[in-house]
Write an enzyme that holds these catalytic residues in place. Structure first.
Site, PDB file in Angstrom:
ATOM      1  N   GLU A 200       7.395  -1.230  -4.369  1.00 24.80           N
ATOM      2  CA  GLU A 200       6.730  -1.463  -3.089  1.00 24.80           C
ATOM      3  C   GLU A 200       5.852  -2.703  -3.204  1.00 24.80           C
ATOM      4  O   GLU A 200       5.126  -2.880  -4.186  1.00 24.80           O
ATOM      5  CB  GLU A 200       5.881  -0.258  -2.700  1.00 24.80           C
ATOM      6  N   GLU A 205      -2.684  -5.193   4.046  1.00 22.12           N
ATOM      7  CA  GLU A 205      -3.081  -3.790   4.150  1.00 22.12           C
ATOM      8  C   GLU A 205      -4.609  -3.676   4.137  1.00 22.12           C
ATOM      9  O   GLU A 205      -5.289  -4.386   3.404  1.00 22.12           O
ATOM     10  CB  GLU A 205      -2.493  -2.980   2.993  1.00 22.12           C
TER      11      GLU A 205
END
Length: 393
Positions: A200, A205
């Site tokens: 990932e 974020e």
């Protein structure tokens, strides 16, 4: 004239010796060597006098010394090791833009793997509820702001690209980033069906009010660390990317406060560029006013000539985040990745009291706020100019 006899001239007594002369009885004195240095051949430290045991001790000591020198040299070389990020020639492969932006994505509708207090809505529902919509210049993905009794979770959206990638240069033109108490937005790459085996990459974020800036992170299986030399302007947070350590914190890098949220939005956003290659993974951020001329954006360049511009990371300078392959095989840990954009609510990160209450100063509990405070999500939306994916030739 008087004369002396011979005895008188010798001054002798009857015993034959002159009483004025002192003679020592006994043997002559010994010649002493006390002050002369002993011969080295008689020393216990001379190799000729060593026992077999002493030779073994010396040999073992020499071996240990040599091993220490070799290990020190290897570790020193390893500490200074850095991959070859030489220039690659890129060509445009895919573009996500305009009114058809969302046609290239699948809508996720299952249970939230991150434990969020959210309902991810399908494509028809998202269009009906105005949660996703696109124009010729931008695409918007947002959280519901109308339901005042979202007692089982508030509606939101999570999309993933239909095309999967194994490497490339990704250009994300972002006009607005979501923020607000209870929010957990992300722009990332992953193989959702094979996580964490295929890795990932979190490009953008943050959680809640997001005043700390953007956090970029890798999540992998065991055997990927970032303890080696890195060249980045961001602050390294943790070094072990394995999802089995630090509660799956991954190996993160923190950007400055203006790389996300309100500070970024007031400047009309900017561009995030992700280079994913065998040598490593690097992420750059360029504010709207400082986008390199070799990056095309649909807000600054007409769609007709964007294909004529080719980005070149070799001239961009130091990235915001650098994840070199020194102690992590990029090709083994990252593959079959889709581009994913979503806005989660509460969940394993944003909903924790440590982050929701103590860090962000949000009122009450995360779930109670999400349930009833519909207007609290007015800023909880992504606005994208375009996504472009380039491949190396």
């Amino acid at each position: 004239m008087s004369f002396q006899t011979i005895d008188q001239m010798a001054g002798r007594h009857n015993d034959g010796f002159d009483s004025s002369i002192n003679l020592v009885d006994g043997p002559p004195p010994l010649y002493r060597y006390d002050n002369i240095e002993k011969s080295p051949t008689g020393s216990r430290w001379h190799p000729r006098n060593w026992s077999r045991k002493m030779w073994i001790y010396v040999a073992v000591g020499i071996i240990i010394l040599l091993v220490a020198v070799i290990v020190g040299a290897v570790e020193g070389t390893k500490d200074n090791a850095y991959p070859d990020y030489s220039k690659l020639d890129y060509s445009l492969q895919d573009t996500y833009s305009g009114s058809s932006f969302f046609d290239n994505f699948d809508y996720f509708t299952g249970y939230d793997p991150s434990g969020g207090f959210v309902h991810y809505v399908d494509q028809p529902g998202s269009v009906q509820q105005n949660l996703t919509y696109a124009s010729s210049t931008s695409a918007i993905l947002r959280v519901d702001t109308t339901n005042t009794d979202a007692s089982t979770g508030r509606n939101s959206v999570r999309i993933s690209s239909k095309i999967q990638y194994d490497s490339g240069l990704f250009i994300f033109d972002i006009l607005h980033t979501p923020y607000g108490c209870g929010t957990w937005p992300a722009l990332w790459l992953s193989d959702q069906a094979n996580w964490p085996m295929n890795g990932e990459i979190d490009v953008v974020e943050a959680v809640n009010t997001a005043t700390a800036g953007n956090q970029m992170t890798l999540h992998t299986t065991k055997g990927c660390t970032m303890k080696a030399k890195r060249k980045e302007s961001g602050k390294a947070l943790t070094n072990n990317c394995w999802n089995g350590t630090d509660d799956n914190a991954g190996c993160g890098v923190q950007g400055a406060t203006d790389t996300y949220g309100q500070a970024l939005n007031k400047n009309r956003g900017g561009v995030y560029a992700l280079e994913w290659r065998t040598a490593g993974i690097r992420i750059w951020f360029f504010p709207r006013a400082s986008i390199p001329s070799n990056i095309s954006t649909f807000t600054s360049t007409s769609a007709s000539n964007t294909n004529s511009i080719t980005p070149d990371p070799s001239v961009w300078g130091e990235p915001l985040a650098d994840f070199p392959s020194t102690d992590c095989s990029i090709s083994n840990h990252f593959r079959n990745q889709s581009i994913i954009a979503n806005i989660d609510l509460c969940g394993d990160w944003a909903g924790q009291a440590k982050y929701f209450t103590e860090e962000a100063g949000c009122p009450g509990t995360c779930e109670s706020l999400v349930t009833s405070n519909a207007t609290g999500f007015d800023e909880a939306y992504w606005e994208f100019g375009a996504f472009q994916v380039y491949t190396a030739s």
